[in-house]
Write a protein that holds these residues in place. Structure first.
Motif: not given
Length: 703
Positions: A378-387, A402-418
């Motif tokens: 998921a490339c969501s608007s936010g990713f919660q870690v703790g509080n 997927g990874f290609a789209k995540a690089l294309e649009v530079s999605c932070n939350t995609f990589f946060y999850r990894i």
């Protein structure tokens, strides 16, 4: 005894004394003239003959086409003969020093300081004279010709003062290039360096030598400096030169051929300066004030060899300020934070958070450690870690990608999850220093956290903010922060500093999930140099080879003989399967075509010149964002960054495009190879041609 007898006895005694005195004198004369005659004769000759050092001409520094980047010119130098000065009366000596100080526009005490031999009472370090006591001492260099002629035409007013021409550095500036941080500068040899050279019997250094202090001038100083000659002159009892006795010619320094291309360098410097200027006039929508754009850097590497084609840093300085000696005010400015510390090369010594330009390497780490090219997150608007909620840029959301789209649009939350997934699986114990971390290891494999090995001094290593670094940092800082936390809060301590100190004191060594997710997008305490980033993107471009970036290509003797070729040096091979490198390559092509860099490449002939790119905007606490664009083709890597300059494509995108247009001769949507900055489009493999008449021509056609 009669009076007559006593008189005769006295006469005999006197005669005996006189005889003994004459005998002693005769023996002494015999010893001086016959037995020790040769020795004393040699000493007498030494007093009438002096050795004067003849400084060599320093070697040239040229670009890949043979254009001179650093050359030499003649400079008038005013020197004082201390031997003759010492024979003057005190009043005459003081008056002569005063006259010299007036003519060279200096204070009399400054002239006096230069005349004192290093190590003697009253000597001032780096100002005193550490050369031969029999050689005239330079008290002013690069003086106007009118000053030199005044000394030459009025010898009666300046006894023992000489005006001579010497060779000093000059900067031809082909295409207007600056290149200060790559070339470096010179300054006089220090007392310690001179003493060390004497211990090693190094004849290339003498008291009047200048030595490379930065850049290639320092890195290749021993080759560039040459060997001094010696002129033996006869002098009279007053120390005045009567004529030459013998001459040993000096040997000029060797020429350094670099991989820098002056035409490309000029484009890179101009674009970096222009982009900084534009950003300083642009309002930051986050802070509501103009961007500081306080510094920046740009690097162009040959992707196949790691050679440096161009490298620029801002703020910069004029290398000519060192010629003939630098003033205290000029030196203070070069080190001044207010002026932006111009001496600091941001390309090799500046260290910045890489932001989203980090994501291709995190992709490689994920794909080689369990994830696949079919992975969707998921490339969501936010990713919660703790509080805490870690947000996407402008809280954008793109659904499951997927990874290609995540690089294309530079999605932070995609990589946060990894990052969070790896932390949970391998390192959920925040105190475990030995926990496995695939993303950290991949970053290290791509050369981050260590020096690239470029042939320039003073390179910074960057920093991988992993568990061990955090523990080491905690141990070095805990006494300071615990000292704040243990005391009652005072008016001078802000709430933030007090709270931070308490938290740091208690658990500043723990590597938490927040550290892991920040690391996955190039934020937090991890920092890189622009050169490190360019070198790593070079590995993406060439199939996984990490090169030690090099500026020098060869060293050539004054007669044109190639003395040494400096071949590109392979450091390592990145252990990433080619199929994953190809996958990342395709994703970065889409960044240029339809992703975050596409708006800056409208109309660019991407079908003919396939530029891969990744943009990045690194957030820095208390400052505006640092903007990056890292890009490459099969031939070159081009990276540009601006500190406190805003988004990556917004701050540097136009500059990146202009550099690619120059490299391939692009006009509008048409590629014209004949108009490329480098003949043949790619960097020449061969060296410039050194002709018998001393001229230097571009490399032979057809390489």
């Amino acid at each position: 005894m009669s009076t007559t007898t006593r008189s005769r006895l006295r006469l005999v005694v006197v005669q005996a004394l006189v005889f003994s005195l004459f005998a002693t004198l005769f023996v002494r004369l015999y010893y001086l003239q016959v037995i020790g005659g040769e020795s004393y004769q040699a000493q007498a000759a030494d007093q009438s003959v002096r050795d004067i050092v003849v400084q060599p001409q320093r070697g040239l520094i040229v670009d890949d086409q043979g254009r001179p980047l650093v050359a030499n010119r003649t400079s008038w130098v005013i020197s004082v003969d201390r031997t003759l000065l010492g024979k003057l009366e005190e009043r005459q000596r003081t008056e002569l020093v005063r006259r010299v100080s007036v003519v060279v526009d200096a204070e009399p005490e400054d002239v006096e300081a230069r005349l004192v031999t290093c190590g003697d009472l009253g000597s001032v370090r780096d100002v005193c004279w550490n050369g031969s006591p029999y050689q005239p001492v330079p008290v002013a260099t690069d003086v106007p010709k009118s000053v030199a002629l005044r000394v030459l035409e009025q010898p009666e007013d300046y006894p023992g003062v000489l005006a001579e021409q010497q060779s000093v550095r000059s900067y031809p500036r082909p295409f207007g290039v600056n290149l200060a941080h790559v070339l470096g500068y010179l300054s006089p040899v220090t007392e310690d360096e001179f003493d060390l050279a004497a211990e090693r019997d190094d004849r290339s250094l003498n008291g009047a030598s200048v030595v490379g202090r930065a850049g290639v001038e320092k890195q290749y100083d021993e080759w560039l400096r040459g060997l001094p000659g010696y002129r033996r002159v006869a002098v009279d009892s007053m120390g005045r030169v009567l004529g030459d006795d013998s001459v040993v010619e000096s040997t000029p320094g060797d020429t350094l051929v670099t991989s820098i291309d002056a035409k490309v360098q000029s484009v890179v410097e101009r674009q970096l300066a222009e982009r900084i200027k534009v950003q300083r006039a642009t309002v930051d929508p986050v802070t509501g004030r103009r961007y500081e754009a306080d510094s920046g850097a740009a690097v162009v590497l040959d992707a196949r060899t790691g050679r440096v084609v161009a490298m620029a840093s801002q703020p910069t300085y004029d290398p000519d300020v060192w010629t003939g000696g630098i003033s205290e005010s000029e030196l203070a400015r070069l080190y001044s934070e207010e002026a932006g510390t111009p001496l600091l090369s941001r390309a090799t010594q500046g260290q910045f958070a890489p932001g989203s330009t980090w994501k291709p390497f995190m992709t490689a780490g994920a794909l080689t450690n369990g994830y696949t090219t079919d992975t969707a997150l998921a490339c969501s608007s936010g990713f919660q870690v703790g509080n805490r909620v870690f947000k996407n840029y402008e809280s954008g959301a793109y659904g499951s990608i997927g990874f290609a789209k995540a690089l294309e649009v530079s999605c932070n939350t995609f990589f946060y999850r990894i990052g969070y997934d790896f932390w949970q699986r391998f390192g959920s114990d925040p105190a475990d220093l030995g926990a496995k971390d695939p993303l950290v290891q991949e970053a290290k494999d791509f050369g981050f956290g260590s020096r690239t090995g470029i042939d320039l001094p003073g390179e910074a290593p960057g920093r991988i903010a992993d568990r061990r670094w955090k523990q080491a940092y905690y141990e070095s800082q805990k006494d300071y922060y615990c000292g704040i936390a243990d005391k009652p809060q005072t008016d001078g301590t802000s709430d933030f500093v007090y709270r931070f100190s308490r938290e740091f004191c208690l658990e500043g060594n723990l590597y938490r999930a927040g550290d892991a997710v920040n690391f996955s997008i190039g934020q937090g305490d991890t920092i890189v140099t622009p050169l490190q980033l360019a070198r790593a993107y070079g590995a993406l471009a060439n199939g996984g080879t990490l090169w030690a970036p090099t500026v020098a290509k060869a060293l050539v003797s004054p007669d044109g003989t190639v003395l040494r070729r400096l071949a590109p040096r392979k450091v390592a091979e990145v252990d990433v399967p080619q199929k994953y490198l190809d996958y990342i390559d395709g994703a970065l092509q889409n960044v240029s075509r339809v992703g975050t860099m596409a708006w800056k490449l409208g109309g660019f002939p991407l079908d003919d010149v396939t530029v891969r790119a990744k943009t990045g905007s690194a957030e820095v606490y208390g400052k505006q964002s640092t903007g990056w664009v890292a890009s490459y083709t099969e031939d070159y890597v081009v990276v540009m960054m601006i500190s406190q300059g805003g988004t990556g494509s917004g701050s540097t995108g136009d500059g990146i495009r202009a550099i690619w247009e120059a490299l391939y001769g692009i006009e509008g949507e048409t590629v014209r190879p004949a108009r490329a900055a480098i003949p043949g489009t790619v960097s020449p493999a061969r060296l410039p041609q050194f002709l018998d008449d001393g001229s230097i021509m571009p490399p032979a056609v057809g390489e």
